[in-house]
Write a protein that holds these residues in place. Structure first.
Motif, PDB file in Angstrom:
ATOM      1  N   GLY A  45      21.293   0.382 -11.117  1.00  0.00           N
ATOM      2  CA  GLY A  45      20.246   1.264 -10.623  1.00  0.00           C
ATOM      3  C   GLY A  45      19.428   0.656  -9.517  1.00  0.00           C
ATOM      4  N   LYS A  46      18.654   1.506  -8.874  1.00  0.00           N
ATOM      5  CA  LYS A  46      17.765   1.055  -7.805  1.00  0.00           C
ATOM      6  C   LYS A  46      16.626   0.225  -8.394  1.00  0.00           C
ATOM      7  N   VAL A  47      16.029  -0.568  -7.535  1.00  0.00           N
ATOM      8  CA  VAL A  47      14.881  -1.380  -7.931  1.00  0.00           C
ATOM      9  C   VAL A  47      13.655  -0.880  -7.179  1.00  0.00           C
ATOM     10  N   ALA A  48      12.548  -0.724  -7.894  1.00  0.00           N
ATOM     11  CA  ALA A  48      11.272  -0.381  -7.270  1.00  0.00           C
ATOM     12  C   ALA A  48      10.529  -1.687  -7.025  1.00  0.00           C
ATOM     13  N   TYR A  49      10.414  -2.063  -5.759  1.00  0.00           N
ATOM     14  CA  TYR A  49       9.703  -3.284  -5.391  1.00  0.00           C
ATOM     15  C   TYR A  49       8.264  -2.930  -5.058  1.00  0.00           C
ATOM     16  N   VAL A  50       7.326  -3.445  -5.819  1.00  0.00           N
ATOM     17  CA  VAL A  50       5.913  -3.189  -5.555  1.00  0.00           C
ATOM     18  C   VAL A  50       5.479  -4.165  -4.474  1.00  0.00           C
ATOM     19  N   GLU A  51       5.202  -3.616  -3.308  1.00  0.00           N
ATOM     20  CA  GLU A  51       4.843  -4.435  -2.152  1.00  0.00           C
ATOM     21  C   GLU A  51       3.348  -4.735  -2.106  1.00  0.00           C
ATOM     22  N   ASP A  52       2.573  -3.854  -2.662  1.00  0.00           N
ATOM     23  CA  ASP A  52       1.122  -4.008  -2.600  1.00  0.00           C
ATOM     24  C   ASP A  52       0.546  -3.464  -3.899  1.00  0.00           C
ATOM     25  N   PHE A  53      -0.224  -4.276  -4.606  1.00  0.00           N
ATOM     26  CA  PHE A  53      -0.852  -3.860  -5.862  1.00  0.00           C
ATOM     27  C   PHE A  53      -2.136  -4.649  -5.995  1.00  0.00           C
ATOM     28  N   TRP A  54      -3.266  -3.969  -5.861  1.00  0.00           N
ATOM     29  CA  TRP A  54      -4.546  -4.666  -5.888  1.00  0.00           C
ATOM     30  C   TRP A  54      -5.629  -3.762  -6.465  1.00  0.00           C
ATOM     31  N   VAL A  55      -6.715  -4.385  -6.866  1.00  0.00           N
ATOM     32  CA  VAL A  55      -7.922  -3.669  -7.282  1.00  0.00           C
ATOM     33  C   VAL A  55      -9.095  -4.231  -6.485  1.00  0.00           C
ATOM     34  N   ALA A  56     -10.056  -3.385  -6.197  1.00  0.00           N
ATOM     35  CA  ALA A  56     -11.217  -3.792  -5.394  1.00  0.00           C
ATOM     36  C   ALA A  56     -12.091  -4.803  -6.139  1.00  0.00           C
ATOM     37  N   ASP A  57     -12.204  -4.644  -7.448  1.00  0.00           N
ATOM     38  CA  ASP A  57     -13.010  -5.535  -8.275  1.00  0.00           C
ATOM     39  C   ASP A  57     -12.071  -6.293  -9.207  1.00  0.00           C
ATOM     40  N   PRO A  58     -11.992  -7.617  -9.105  1.00  0.00           N
ATOM     41  CA  PRO A  58     -11.067  -8.371  -9.955  1.00  0.00           C
ATOM     42  C   PRO A  58     -11.246  -8.124 -11.455  1.00  0.00           C
ATOM     43  N   ALA A  59     -12.396  -7.661 -11.865  1.00  0.00           N
ATOM     44  CA  ALA A  59     -12.629  -7.360 -13.278  1.00  0.00           C
ATOM     45  C   ALA A  59     -12.028  -6.012 -13.679  1.00  0.00           C
ATOM     46  N   ASP A  60     -11.439  -5.288 -12.728  1.00  0.00           N
ATOM     47  CA  ASP A  60     -10.950  -3.933 -12.985  1.00  0.00           C
ATOM     48  C   ASP A  60      -9.437  -3.854 -13.183  1.00  0.00           C
ATOM     49  N   TRP A  61      -8.768  -4.988 -13.428  1.00  0.00           N
ATOM     50  CA  TRP A  61      -7.322  -4.916 -13.655  1.00  0.00           C
ATOM     51  C   TRP A  61      -6.986  -4.081 -14.878  1.00  0.00           C
ATOM     52  N   TRP A  62      -7.814  -4.164 -15.932  1.00  0.00           N
ATOM     53  CA  TRP A  62      -7.520  -3.409 -17.155  1.00  0.00           C
ATOM     54  C   TRP A  62      -7.936  -1.952 -17.043  1.00  0.00           C
ATOM     55  N   GLY A  63      -8.698  -1.602 -16.029  1.00  0.00           N
ATOM     56  CA  GLY A  63      -9.062  -0.200 -15.792  1.00  0.00           C
ATOM     57  C   GLY A  63      -8.160   0.404 -14.739  1.00  0.00           C
ATOM     58  N   ALA A  64      -8.537   0.211 -13.487  1.00  0.00           N
ATOM     59  CA  ALA A  64      -7.788   0.798 -12.371  1.00  0.00           C
ATOM     60  C   ALA A  64      -6.372   0.231 -12.277  1.00  0.00           C
ATOM     61  N   GLY A  65      -6.211  -1.072 -12.458  1.00  0.00           N
ATOM     62  CA  GLY A  65      -4.887  -1.680 -12.353  1.00  0.00           C
ATOM     63  C   GLY A  65      -3.923  -1.138 -13.394  1.00  0.00           C
ATOM     64  N   ALA A  66      -4.372  -1.071 -14.648  1.00  0.00           N
ATOM     65  CA  ALA A  66      -3.518  -0.554 -15.718  1.00  0.00           C
ATOM     66  C   ALA A  66      -3.174   0.911 -15.487  1.00  0.00           C
ATOM     67  N   ALA A  67      -4.142   1.688 -15.016  1.00  0.00           N
ATOM     68  CA  ALA A  67      -3.890   3.108 -14.750  1.00  0.00           C
ATOM     69  C   ALA A  67      -2.849   3.283 -13.645  1.00  0.00           C
ATOM     70  N   LEU A  68      -2.959   2.492 -12.590  1.00  0.00           N
ATOM     71  CA  LEU A  68      -1.989   2.572 -11.501  1.00  0.00           C
ATOM     72  C   LEU A  68      -0.588   2.190 -11.980  1.00  0.00           C
ATOM     73  N   LEU A  69      -0.486   1.122 -12.735  1.00  0.00           N
ATOM     74  CA  LEU A  69       0.809   0.671 -13.225  1.00  0.00           C
ATOM     75  C   LEU A  69       1.448   1.720 -14.133  1.00  0.00           C
ATOM     76  N   GLU A  70       0.687   2.240 -15.057  1.00  0.00           N
ATOM     77  CA  GLU A  70       1.229   3.221 -15.989  1.00  0.00           C
ATOM     78  C   GLU A  70       1.594   4.533 -15.291  1.00  0.00           C
ATOM     79  N   GLU A  71       0.834   4.947 -14.314  1.00  0.00           N
ATOM     80  CA  GLU A  71       1.151   6.161 -13.557  1.00  0.00           C
ATOM     81  C   GLU A  71       2.404   5.964 -12.707  1.00  0.00           C
TER      82      GLU A  71
END
Length: 116
Positions: A45-71
């Motif tokens: 199968g194809k591979v999805a390469y994530v080229e850019d993945f960031w959050v504006a506030d480093p404390a927000d990985w479990w909020g915005a980061g997790a939401a982006l990853l799961e979506e």
């Protein structure tokens, strides 16, 4: 970078661009492109390469980061991706923790040095 993001947004089959917002402000972004099958990552199968993945506030990985990853996961799967690959630096422990706890496994390490 703007041209690259624009191209992915314009061609819905080539990848995915997602943003997270909080109170109408940008909280994070995930940008992925589809690549050909790579035996090391996803035989069959194809591979999805994530080229850019960031959050504006480093404390927000479990909020915005997790939401982006799961979506991103079902959307990339719908585009034909069999696997997701996300590179991160060794200096971003909160991001690494999110990736690990979200079911991603460390696949490789890269070492580099300038030649001049």
């Amino acid at each position: 970078h703007r041209a690259r993001v624009s191209a992915i947004v314009a061609d819905h089959g080539s990848g995915l661009a997602l943003v997270a917002t909080r109170a109408f402000e940008l909280a994070g972004c995930l940008l992925a492109v589809l690549g050909p099958e790579a035996d090391a990552y996803a035989p069959g199968g194809k591979v999805a390469y994530v080229e850019d993945f960031w959050v504006a506030d480093p404390a927000d990985w479990w909020g915005a980061g997790a939401a982006l990853l799961e979506e991103s996961r079902p959307r990339l799967s719908a585009l034909g991706a069999a696997r997701i690959v996300i590179e991160t630096s060794g200096h971003d422990s909160p991001k690494q923790a999110l990736l690990w706890r979200s079911g991603l496994a460390l696949a490789s390490e890269r070492y580099q040095a300038p030649l001049r």
